[in-house]
Design an enzyme around this catalytic site. Sequence first.
Site, PDB file in Angstrom:
ATOM      1  N   THR A  11      39.640  12.732 -15.354  1.00  0.00           N
ATOM      2  CA  THR A  11      40.921  12.858 -16.063  1.00  0.00           C
ATOM      3  C   THR A  11      40.736  13.417 -17.474  1.00  0.00           C
ATOM      4  O   THR A  11      41.408  14.374 -17.877  1.00  0.00           O
ATOM      5  CB  THR A  11      41.588  11.460 -16.141  1.00  0.00           C
ATOM      6  OG1 THR A  11      41.640  10.929 -14.824  1.00  0.00           O
ATOM      7  CG2 THR A  11      42.964  11.523 -16.727  1.00  0.00           C
ATOM      8  N   GLU A 124      36.598   9.238 -31.518  1.00  0.00           N
ATOM      9  CA  GLU A 124      38.020   9.047 -31.838  1.00  0.00           C
ATOM     10  C   GLU A 124      38.839   8.575 -30.632  1.00  0.00           C
ATOM     11  O   GLU A 124      39.744   7.749 -30.761  1.00  0.00           O
ATOM     12  CB  GLU A 124      38.600  10.362 -32.366  1.00  0.00           C
ATOM     13  CG  GLU A 124      40.055  10.312 -32.773  1.00  0.00           C
ATOM     14  CD  GLU A 124      40.313   9.277 -33.865  1.00  0.00           C
ATOM     15  OE1 GLU A 124      39.844   9.455 -34.981  1.00  0.00           O
ATOM     16  OE2 GLU A 124      40.996   8.263 -33.568  1.00  0.00           O
ATOM     17  N   VAL A 127      39.486   4.485 -28.835  1.00  0.00           N
ATOM     18  CA  VAL A 127      40.532   3.490 -29.131  1.00  0.00           C
ATOM     19  C   VAL A 127      41.859   4.230 -29.312  1.00  0.00           C
ATOM     20  O   VAL A 127      41.929   5.207 -30.070  1.00  0.00           O
ATOM     21  CB  VAL A 127      40.231   2.713 -30.434  1.00  0.00           C
ATOM     22  CG1 VAL A 127      41.320   1.687 -30.720  1.00  0.00           C
ATOM     23  CG2 VAL A 127      38.869   2.058 -30.380  1.00  0.00           C
ATOM     24  N   GLY A 129      43.456   6.198 -27.333  1.00  0.00           N
ATOM     25  CA  GLY A 129      43.568   7.512 -26.681  1.00  0.00           C
ATOM     26  C   GLY A 129      43.789   8.621 -27.687  1.00  0.00           C
ATOM     27  O   GLY A 129      42.920   8.917 -28.504  1.00  0.00           O
ATOM     28  N   ILE A 131      45.777   8.723 -30.237  1.00  0.00           N
ATOM     29  CA  ILE A 131      46.222   8.314 -31.579  1.00  0.00           C
ATOM     30  C   ILE A 131      45.054   8.428 -32.559  1.00  0.00           C
ATOM     31  O   ILE A 131      43.997   7.856 -32.317  1.00  0.00           O
ATOM     32  CB  ILE A 131      46.706   6.847 -31.592  1.00  0.00           C
ATOM     33  CG1 ILE A 131      47.797   6.626 -30.559  1.00  0.00           C
ATOM     34  CG2 ILE A 131      47.167   6.431 -32.979  1.00  0.00           C
ATOM     35  CD1 ILE A 131      48.165   5.156 -30.382  1.00  0.00           C
ATOM     36  N   GLY A 182      50.894   4.795 -10.692  1.00  0.00           N
ATOM     37  CA  GLY A 182      49.633   5.302 -11.245  1.00  0.00           C
ATOM     38  C   GLY A 182      49.372   4.848 -12.674  1.00  0.00           C
ATOM     39  O   GLY A 182      48.431   5.312 -13.321  1.00  0.00           O
ATOM     40  N   ASP A 196      39.839  -4.562 -21.565  1.00  0.00           N
ATOM     41  CA  ASP A 196      39.914  -3.208 -22.136  1.00  0.00           C
ATOM     42  C   ASP A 196      40.295  -3.287 -23.629  1.00  0.00           C
ATOM     43  O   ASP A 196      39.629  -2.693 -24.487  1.00  0.00           O
ATOM     44  CB  ASP A 196      40.955  -2.412 -21.335  1.00  0.00           C
ATOM     45  CG  ASP A 196      41.239  -1.048 -21.917  1.00  0.00           C
ATOM     46  OD1 ASP A 196      40.460  -0.120 -21.644  1.00  0.00           O
ATOM     47  OD2 ASP A 196      42.240  -0.904 -22.639  1.00  0.00           O
ATOM     48  N   LYS A 200      38.218  -2.375 -27.410  1.00  0.00           N
ATOM     49  CA  LYS A 200      38.829  -1.526 -28.440  1.00  0.00           C
ATOM     50  C   LYS A 200      38.923  -2.258 -29.785  1.00  0.00           C
ATOM     51  O   LYS A 200      38.600  -1.682 -30.824  1.00  0.00           O
ATOM     52  CB  LYS A 200      40.209  -1.057 -27.967  1.00  0.00           C
ATOM     53  CG  LYS A 200      40.105  -0.094 -26.782  1.00  0.00           C
ATOM     54  CD  LYS A 200      41.462   0.145 -26.130  1.00  0.00           C
ATOM     55  CE  LYS A 200      41.365   1.144 -24.982  1.00  0.00           C
ATOM     56  NZ  LYS A 200      42.574   1.172 -24.160  1.00  0.00           N
TER      57      LYS A 200
HETATM   58  N1  HSE Z   1      43.584   1.413 -18.942  1.00  0.00           N
HETATM   59  C1  HSE Z   1      43.763   1.835 -20.298  1.00  0.00           C
HETATM   60  C2  HSE Z   1      45.196   1.533 -20.716  1.00  0.00           C
HETATM   61  C3  HSE Z   1      43.459   3.316 -20.414  1.00  0.00           C
HETATM   62  O1  HSE Z   1      46.004   1.123 -19.870  1.00  0.00           O
HETATM   63  O2  HSE Z   1      45.531   1.654 -21.886  1.00  0.00           O
HETATM   64  C4  HSE Z   1      43.042   3.750 -21.787  1.00  0.00           C
HETATM   65  O3  HSE Z   1      41.875   3.124 -22.241  1.00  0.00           O
END
Ligand code: HSE
Length: 404
Positions: A11, A124, A127, A129, A131, A182, A196, A200
């Site tokens: 991705t 970058e 954390v 994505g 931003i 998705g 997750d 971060k």
């Molecule tokens: N699974 C993560 C989320 C993807 O839902 O934010 C980005 O790290």
Amino acid sequence: MINVAILGYGTVGSGVYKIIKDNNSHISRRAGDDIRVKYVLDLRDFPGDPVEEVLVHDVNVIMEDDEVDIVVEVMGGIEPAYTFVKRALDRGKSACTSNKELVAKHGAELLEIAAENKVNFFFEASVGGGIPIIRPLIECLTVDHIEEIQGIMNGTTNYILTKMEDEGADFDTVLKDAQEKGYAERNPEADIEGYDACRKIAILASLAYEKQVNFEDIYTEGITGITTDDFKYMKSIGASIKLLGIARKNVGITYSMVAPFVVYQDNPLYNVKDVFNAILVKGDMLGDVMFYGKGAGSLPTASAVVSDIVDAVKRNGYTASIHWNRQQRILGGVDAFTTPFFVRVKGRGIEDKIRSAFGEVQFIEPAGEIAGEETAFITKVLAGSEFEQAAADFEIISRIRVSN
Ligand code: HSE
């Protein structure tokens, strides 16, 4: 000419490839040199995809090619990402990654190796994505002591909580819907259990407080215990529930936690809905500053990765000074972390008992069909241990910390 190799055509990797192709002249002008993708590493074949021209299956081709200046690691997971990034840095190549597991665990060490080799290790996209948060934290917020970071750093859980709030649907139904769309993985554990977000906030805490904050030390609670009844109470007090990653420094002690929090309307995080992420940073001079945007997705995440490539090119042999020491930062315990608590206990007519255990509280009228069976209230600011002590004599239905 700057040659880039992308490790992983998933991705994020395919997004990086597309951005470098589609915005090539703009990116090259900003970087001050022509940028091209010389290799993409993936075990798979992509018949008919233009990436075929640069696709390789053997990482040695990339590592041993001295023309490769920058390696982009977007495979995810610790291995082989760690070995590949280390090897690239040791070969004098800069590395850029979106991989939060890798950065949370080995960030300090990889920064050291980059400095020894006069190259850069940038992350970058690890954390928030797309931003910009890492670069602002290390390059712009250099004056302030960071008092606290509060972030919605997981899009999947924010989407689930938003749907529960707006549609009154229960957790399992919304999770299934998110998986069908998705937004949630088939195995959603890392998101819904807070793992997750934990990686971060560990990265941000390490950068803000300059020493290694181990993600294993961060108290982490997910959102699986949040119910539609909790949201009914939120409606009546004008608040929401968000999964927050928090890092805080209080009288010299650093605390960090991932947990669902009650967030009132005066907190800018209240309006962060659906898959969006936002990170609120509180500086001792600046006050509050918030970073908001898309925390996941191919092009937003890849945009942050390519911004790292541009930065690495501009630095041209100079290593960015990033203060993240390998020495471990010992965290204060969850028992000393102070917040008010939103509490639901079994029973009615027990206000005096509640006041004598918790001190002054704000009672909330129960909503709809749950009226008559339970009592809900918000406590004053309590340490975790004070809450546990006060709660011992009650049958707790739910308790959620309140952002303060
Ligand atoms: N699974 C993560 C989320 C993807 O839902 O934010 C980005 O790290």
